[in-house]
Write a protein that holds these residues in place. Structure first.
Motif, mmCIF file in Angstrom:
data_model
loop_
_atom_site.group_PDB
_atom_site.id
_atom_site.type_symbol
_atom_site.label_atom_id
_atom_site.label_comp_id
_atom_site.label_asym_id
_atom_site.label_seq_id
_atom_site.Cartn_x
_atom_site.Cartn_y
_atom_site.Cartn_z
ATOM 1 N N GLN A 1 -12.368 -2.273 5.967
ATOM 2 C CA GLN A 1 -11.016 -2.818 5.814
ATOM 3 C C GLN A 1 -11.059 -4.191 5.137
ATOM 4 O OE1 GLN A 1 -8.277 -1.340 6.150
ATOM 5 N NE2 GLN A 1 -8.832 0.471 7.325
ATOM 6 N N THR B 1 -16.110 0.936 15.117
ATOM 7 C CA THR B 1 -15.115 -0.122 14.919
ATOM 8 C C THR B 1 -15.643 -1.192 13.972
ATOM 9 O OG1 THR B 1 -14.208 0.252 17.130
ATOM 10 C CG2 THR B 1 -13.683 -1.857 16.073
ATOM 11 N N GLU C 1 -5.617 -5.620 12.912
ATOM 12 C CA GLU C 1 -5.353 -4.768 14.074
ATOM 13 C C GLU C 1 -4.249 -3.760 13.777
ATOM 14 O OE1 GLU C 1 -6.775 -8.022 17.450
ATOM 15 O OE2 GLU C 1 -4.672 -7.908 16.830
ATOM 16 N N SER C 2 -3.248 -4.172 12.986
ATOM 17 C CA SER C 2 -2.192 -3.240 12.602
ATOM 18 C C SER C 2 -2.751 -2.143 11.710
ATOM 19 C CB SER C 2 -1.079 -4.000 11.878
ATOM 20 O OG SER C 2 -0.093 -3.108 11.400
ATOM 21 N N ARG C 3 -3.600 -2.519 10.768
ATOM 22 C CA ARG C 3 -4.199 -1.540 9.855
ATOM 23 C C ARG C 3 -5.061 -0.533 10.607
ATOM 24 N NH1 ARG C 3 -5.659 -2.032 4.447
ATOM 25 N NH2 ARG C 3 -3.711 -3.202 4.297
ATOM 26 N N MET C 4 -5.779 -1.014 11.619
ATOM 27 C CA MET C 4 -6.688 -0.153 12.367
ATOM 28 C C MET C 4 -6.052 0.424 13.627
ATOM 29 S SD MET C 4 -10.176 -2.424 11.864
ATOM 30 C CE MET C 4 -11.211 -1.295 12.806
ATOM 31 N N ASP C 5 -4.744 0.134 13.812
ATOM 32 C CA ASP C 5 -3.993 0.653 14.959
ATOM 33 C C ASP C 5 -4.683 0.291 16.273
ATOM 34 O OD1 ASP C 5 -1.889 1.913 16.204
ATOM 35 O OD2 ASP C 5 -2.806 3.907 16.143
ATOM 36 N N MET C 6 -4.992 -0.988 16.423
ATOM 37 C CA MET C 6 -5.665 -1.474 17.620
ATOM 38 C C MET C 6 -4.781 -2.483 18.337
ATOM 39 S SD MET C 6 -9.610 -1.810 16.313
ATOM 40 C CE MET C 6 -10.230 -1.921 17.990
ATOM 41 N N ALA C 7 -4.971 -2.609 19.628
ATOM 42 C CA ALA C 7 -4.160 -3.503 20.443
ATOM 43 C C ALA C 7 -4.443 -4.961 20.086
ATOM 44 C CB ALA C 7 -4.443 -3.269 21.922
ATOM 45 N N GLN D 1 -2.962 -8.487 10.995
ATOM 46 C CA GLN D 1 -2.972 -7.528 9.880
ATOM 47 C C GLN D 1 -4.083 -6.500 10.060
ATOM 48 O OE1 GLN D 1 -3.190 -10.653 6.793
ATOM 49 N NE2 GLN D 1 -1.406 -9.682 5.831
#
Length: 229
Positions: A48, A41, A67-73, A65
């Motif tokens: 990123q 991570t 967390e959205s890019r890395m598909d994380m909560a 942005q």
């Protein structure tokens, strides 16, 4: 006809990818991030941040942005960023626009290059040849891979991502010797409790009692089993 359509789709995909740009990521970061004490991570977050700066000209992407890019909560990256700040991989700098007086912040990634440079300088003959970037024998990555195989064989199934991360943590974070981890697995099999929580308890108990070698394990288990009789 279908072949041509497939080739066209492939060509369009390549063209789109080339047009989207390329990110300059330091090779030692990709090749040795585990040796540099970074987890998956943390390493991906640094990549990123490089991508946001180089491609999107965004020096301070929001947590949302990232967390959205890395598909994380939501909220999961905040402690990761704090860790990278604490370890000096990144810093947050403040700038003031002289014309407007508006203050802004941005991620400073110079720490990435500094940490990589310091680490490479400590490696034998790092400055002599690029071959020094190749993984050396008995690296932690190889230890983990060997342990993955041993555990999968004992469990008679593929390991889950969480289980793989647990083994990696034993090696990289807890610094348990590979031999000790194998012996803890053997103890779990002997006790008929082949699950990760029990193995982790064994390793923690041994660590608290300064058990670090196979000979230490033999002495400790003999004393423990003798006391149980």
């Amino acid at each position: 006809m279908a072949m041509n359509e497939g080739n066209n789709a492939w060509a369009k995909g390549i063209a789109y990818g080339m047009g989207a740009g390329a990110v300059n990521v330091p090779y030692p970061l990709l090749a040795h991030y585990r040796k540099l004490r970074l987890n998956d991570t943390e390493a991906m977050l640094l990549i990123q941040l490089l991508a946001f700066q180089q491609i999107e000209r965004n020096d301070f992407p929001s947590l949302g942005q990232l967390e959205s890019r890395m598909d994380m909560a939501p909220g999961t990256l905040a402690p990761v960023i704090r860790g990278l700040l604490k370890e000096g991989w990144i810093s947050i700098d403040e700038a003031v626009d002289e014309a407007t007086g508006i203050r802004s912040e941005h991620y400073n990634l110079s720490g990435v290059y500094q940490r990589l440079g310091e680490w490479l300088a400590e490696q034998p003959s790092a400055a002599v040849s690029s071959k020094s970037l190749d993984p050396a024998p008995e690296t932690r990555e190889e230890q983990e891979r060997n342990l993955f195989v041993i555990f999968e064989k004992e469990f008679a199934r593929p390991l889950s991502p969480m289980e793989l991360e647990t083994i990696a943590g034993w090696v990289d974070q807890d610094r348990y010797p590979e031999e000790l981890i194998r012996l803890a697995l053997k103890e779990a099999v002997f006790a008929g409790k082949v699950h990760f929580r029990y193995i982790d308890r064994i390793l923690l108990e041994w660590s608290r009692n300064r058990v670090r070698t196979a000979e230490d394990v033999k002495t400790y288990t003999q004393r423990f089993r003798g006391g149980m009789r």
